[in-house]
Structure formats: C-alpha cells, structure tokens
Design a protein around this motif. Structure first.
Motif, PDB file in Angstrom:
ATOM      1  N   VAL A 256       0.806  -1.214   0.000  1.00 52.01           N
ATOM      2  CA  VAL A 256       0.000   0.000   0.000  1.00 52.01           C
ATOM      3  C   VAL A 256       0.833   1.255   0.000  1.00 52.01           C
ATOM      4  O   VAL A 256       0.423   2.276  -0.528  1.00 52.01           O
ATOM      5  N   LEU A 257       2.003   1.243   0.592  1.00 55.59           N
ATOM      6  CA  LEU A 257       2.793   2.466   0.667  1.00 55.59           C
ATOM      7  C   LEU A 257       3.287   2.900  -0.698  1.00 55.59           C
ATOM      8  O   LEU A 257       3.692   4.039  -0.871  1.00 55.59           O
TER       9      LEU A 257
ATOM     10  N   SER B 183      -4.995   8.879   7.152  1.00 49.91           N
ATOM     11  CA  SER B 183      -5.035   8.883   5.689  1.00 49.91           C
ATOM     12  C   SER B 183      -5.023   7.454   5.191  1.00 49.91           C
ATOM     13  O   SER B 183      -4.126   6.681   5.518  1.00 49.91           O
ATOM     14  N   ARG B 184      -6.003   7.095   4.402  1.00 47.06           N
ATOM     15  CA  ARG B 184      -6.094   5.714   3.942  1.00 47.06           C
ATOM     16  C   ARG B 184      -5.429   5.531   2.574  1.00 47.06           C
ATOM     17  O   ARG B 184      -5.197   6.489   1.842  1.00 47.06           O
ATOM     18  N   GLY B 185      -5.149   4.291   2.271  1.00 48.71           N
ATOM     19  CA  GLY B 185      -4.534   3.963   0.997  1.00 48.71           C
ATOM     20  C   GLY B 185      -5.506   4.158  -0.150  1.00 48.71           C
ATOM     21  O   GLY B 185      -6.710   4.370   0.054  1.00 48.71           O
ATOM     22  N   PRO B 186      -5.012   4.097  -1.377  1.00 53.09           N
ATOM     23  CA  PRO B 186      -5.874   4.321  -2.537  1.00 53.09           C
ATOM     24  C   PRO B 186      -6.885   3.203  -2.717  1.00 53.09           C
ATOM     25  O   PRO B 186      -6.605   2.045  -2.435  1.00 53.09           O
ATOM     26  N   GLY B 187      -8.060   3.565  -3.183  1.00 52.29           N
ATOM     27  CA  GLY B 187      -9.086   2.587  -3.500  1.00 52.29           C
ATOM     28  C   GLY B 187      -9.454   2.684  -4.964  1.00 52.29           C
ATOM     29  O   GLY B 187      -9.076   3.636  -5.663  1.00 52.29           O
ATOM     30  N   ALA B 188     -10.180   1.721  -5.442  1.00 49.97           N
ATOM     31  CA  ALA B 188     -10.587   1.725  -6.849  1.00 49.97           C
ATOM     32  C   ALA B 188     -11.972   1.131  -6.979  1.00 49.97           C
ATOM     33  O   ALA B 188     -12.274   0.094  -6.382  1.00 49.97           O
TER      34      ALA B 188
ATOM     35  N   GLU C  16      -9.257   1.314  13.982  1.00 47.79           N
ATOM     36  CA  GLU C  16      -8.211   2.298  14.224  1.00 47.79           C
ATOM     37  C   GLU C  16      -7.484   2.590  12.915  1.00 47.79           C
ATOM     38  O   GLU C  16      -7.373   1.719  12.051  1.00 47.79           O
ATOM     39  N   PRO C  17      -6.966   3.812  12.751  1.00 40.97           N
ATOM     40  CA  PRO C  17      -6.230   4.146  11.528  1.00 40.97           C
ATOM     41  C   PRO C  17      -4.851   3.500  11.508  1.00 40.97           C
ATOM     42  O   PRO C  17      -4.348   3.023  12.526  1.00 40.97           O
ATOM     43  N   GLY C  18      -4.262   3.486  10.317  1.00 45.15           N
ATOM     44  CA  GLY C  18      -2.919   2.937  10.153  1.00 45.15           C
ATOM     45  C   GLY C  18      -2.917   1.636   9.378  1.00 45.15           C
ATOM     46  O   GLY C  18      -3.949   1.178   8.887  1.00 45.15           O
TER      47      GLY C  18
ATOM     48  N   GLY D  51     -12.819   7.359   7.052  1.00 47.68           N
ATOM     49  CA  GLY D  51     -13.818   6.908   6.095  1.00 47.68           C
ATOM     50  C   GLY D  51     -14.590   5.716   6.606  1.00 47.68           C
ATOM     51  O   GLY D  51     -14.416   5.265   7.743  1.00 47.68           O
ATOM     52  N   ALA D  52     -15.469   5.206   5.750  1.00 47.37           N
ATOM     53  CA  ALA D  52     -16.310   4.052   6.087  1.00 47.37           C
ATOM     54  C   ALA D  52     -15.805   2.819   5.346  1.00 47.37           C
ATOM     55  O   ALA D  52     -15.390   2.902   4.191  1.00 47.37           O
TER      56      ALA D  52
END
Length: 384
Positions: free
Chosen positions: A8-9, A126-131, A51-53, A101-102
């Motif tokens: 993801v990074l 901050s979340r990773g990219p989605g598609a 939790e985030p991360g 986010g949800a």
C-alpha cells in the motif's frame, strides 16, 4: 489461489495478502491482527476496534464453500483490499492502510449472492488508494474495440507474409531476410490476442520447445522455422513449403477472426503478460533463431501493450492513481529500445554491453511491475 493486490505504501495498488492457508485456527490472532469472519451469516464480524494505520486482517472462512472477500467503501464500492479463493475452514491475511472513512467487508461465495458485513467508521488518518470495481460489462466495449483493431492487424500480417513467401519462391533469400522482420513484428504487435488465436498461434509463431527433433522436427513451423532457415544457410527450396504453410495459417486466422470472441475479462491481464513474456523470452534470447531481432520484437511488444492500454484508459483514468507514472515508464522503455535501432537494422542481444543489457532488463522489468497493477485493477469483480 489468492490475489496479491499491493504494497500500500507504493500508492499504485490497493492492499496485499500474505501467507498460505492455515486451517481451523481457534487460538487468538497474533498481536496487531484482527480475525474477521467470512461467511454468509457472519460476514465481516470480529472487527470491533477500528483504528487508523496499517492493519492486518486474518480472514477466516467459517463456511463450507470457497469465497472471495473485498474490503470496500459501502457507499462508493471503492475496493481497498481483496483476497480470492479462501477455502472453507482456512484463513488468509489481508494487510491494508486504513484512514478516515467508512469500510465494510463484502463476502462473495462461489455459488451464492454477495453479502456485505457491518459498516465500520474510522475518524482520522489517511487511507490507501481505492478503486471502483471493474465489471465484465465495463470491459466489453474496450474488448470489442481491440478485437476490431486486431482484425486490421491480421490484414497487414497476411500482406507482409505474402511478400516474404514471394521472395522465397523466386529464390531471393536476401529479399526474404529483409521481408521476414516486418512480417514478424506486425504479428508480434497483436500479443494480447494470442490466447484467442488458439492452435493457430503455434503454427504461426511457435518455437521448437518441446519438439523431440528440435529445429529439425517436422512440426517446427511458422515464422521461427523460416527464420532458422534464412539465417542458417538453408536453400530456398527447403523454405518454400514452410512459407506456404505460414501464409495459409495467417490467412486462415484472418478469415476466421470475425467469428472469434475474445474474453473481455482477460484484457487487463494480457496488458501485463505481453511484456512479462518479453522479459522472459525476448530479453533472454530464447526466441532468437538467427535474426538477432529480439530487441526489435521487444519494441513491437511495447507497441502492442500500448494498444491494449489505449482501450483500457477510460477505466484506468479514475482507478489507477499512478497512471501518469505508467505513461512515463512506457515512454522511457520506448526511448531505451529505440536506441538499439539503426535504420532497418537492430542491435542483437549478443552485441549489447553488460551495462546496456542491464539497463534494458531494468527498464522493462520496472514496467512489468507497474502493469501488474493494470491486471489487478481490471480484474472483473462481482458486485452482487
């Protein structure tokens, strides 16, 4: 089978899966892991402390059938992680970066409707990219467009192959050597259609791999059979029958192509496989039968990759965050390969310096990694 979606990074894919199946685990999850149920009745249960991360989920299939799982935004259906083929009683890991986010897990059994689990809200990070998922229906227009383009390409292959045959028939082997490469490269540009070509591809572009007699085997045919003869001193008389058979094979393929149906679901995968095969076969010299044209073929394969991507671009534009980076790598690869062309001639692999060889391997290898993202993002997903 499980799908590896991303580190993801890197920002180019969604998530990644780790490890193989672990059967029927009743003990607690490792520290930092969250055990999530995969079943029609309890999909997504077990995630109680959002939790985030970067988080790792142990997806345990408690049902009696195989299933795939998506971690998605339940409103937009943007996918942040995916694991396919979780067998009954087994566990797969999914690691994903979570942020504000949800989220909800969607369980998709092989033989039943999809089930969406409870929605979980994260309030920071901050979340990773989605598609957004690509469906089979989304891929039909680009597949039809590409198939039409292949039909035109086959017309050119037939024309160029006939020129090759004519040179051999009149005994002008110098002209035949000049005609061989344009005909072969035109065929190579059609790489995403090879699976749909079926047995015809073996007759047109097969190698001697697996043939008991090697290059002397009676079943060695097509472009590479003629290449071997032209660059190993074979007389025109011995090449007339292989040339006639090649023209017959490409003409038959061209004439039947309008009745062929490519699988739209394979288009994204083929965009990746064209250059993956280039690295495996062309840059290693495994398909060189004397012409020394592997770098020219690699360049043709790059053209073929661009043709597929041009059809997929409308889908990728809103799904692939690093599409500009992919375009930059395509240009870099093209510039690198064009540097080996000198008019109508190409540098052979044997003539490359070690630095040149390593640079070509690196440029195309990096591009293959990026194209793996295209294959993943264009893999059709069930939404119901």
């Amino acid at each position: 089978m499980f799908v590896v979606l991303a580190v993801v990074l890197g920002g180019t894919l969604l998530a990644y899966s780790l490890g193989g199946p672990r059967h029927g685990r009743s003990a607690g999850a490792p520290s930092g892991h969250v055990v999530v149920d995969v079943s029609e009745s309890h999909c997504g249960r077990g995630w109680t402390r959002p939790e985030p991360g970067v988080r790792t989920f142990d997806l345990h299939n408690s049902s009696d059938g195989a299933a795939e799982v998506y971690l998605e935004d339940p409103a937009s259906q943007a996918v942040y992680g995916e694991v396919e083929g979780i067998g009954p009683g087994t566990t797969r890991q999914l690691t994903v970066r979570l942020g504000k986010g949800a989220y909800a897990f969607k369980c998709v059994p092989d033989d039943a409707d999809a089930v969406t689990g409870p929605t979980v809200h994260i309030t920071s990070g901050s979340r990773g990219p989605g598609a957004a998922p690509v469906t089979q229906h989304d891929l039909i227009p680009p597949a039809l467009s590409y198939q039409k383009w292949v039909g035109g390409g086959l017309d050119d292959v037939v024309r160029l192959t006939a020129t090759l045959k004519d040179a051999i028939d009149r005994g002008d082997l110098a002209a035949a050597r000049s005609a061989w490469l344009p005909a072969h490269l035109e065929y190579e540009r059609l790489g995403a259609a090879y699976d749909a070509f079926g047995d015809a591809d073996r007759a047109i572009n097969g190698t001697d791999a697996g043939l008991a007699g090697g290059v002397r085997d009676k079943d060695f045919a097509g472009f590479h059979r003629i290449e071997y003869g032209l660059w190993h001193g074979e007389a025109a008389a011995g090449l007339r029958a292989p040339a006639a058979a090649l023209v017959k094979a490409v003409t038959g393929l061209r004439d039947s192509w309008s009745q062929t149906r490519m699988d739209p679901a394979q288009l994204g995968l083929r965009a990746h496989e064209i250059l993956e095969n280039t690295v495996q076969f062309e840059l290693t010299g495994r398909t060189d039968y004397g012409s020394g044209s592997n770098l020219a073929t690699s360049r043709a394969n790059l053209d073929g990759t661009r043709e597929v991507l041009s059809r997929l671009r409308p889908l990728l534009a809103t799904r692939y965050a690093d599409l500009p980076g992919l375009d930059k790598e395509l240009d870099r690869a093209q510039h690198s390969l064009d540097g080996f062309r000198h008019g109508d001639d190409w540098t052979s692999l044997d003539a490359l310096t070690r630095a040149q060889r390593e640079r070509a391997d690196s440029v195309l290898g990096d591009l293959v990694e990026r194209l793996a993202s295209v294959a993943t993002l264009c893999d059709p997903r069930r939404t119901v």
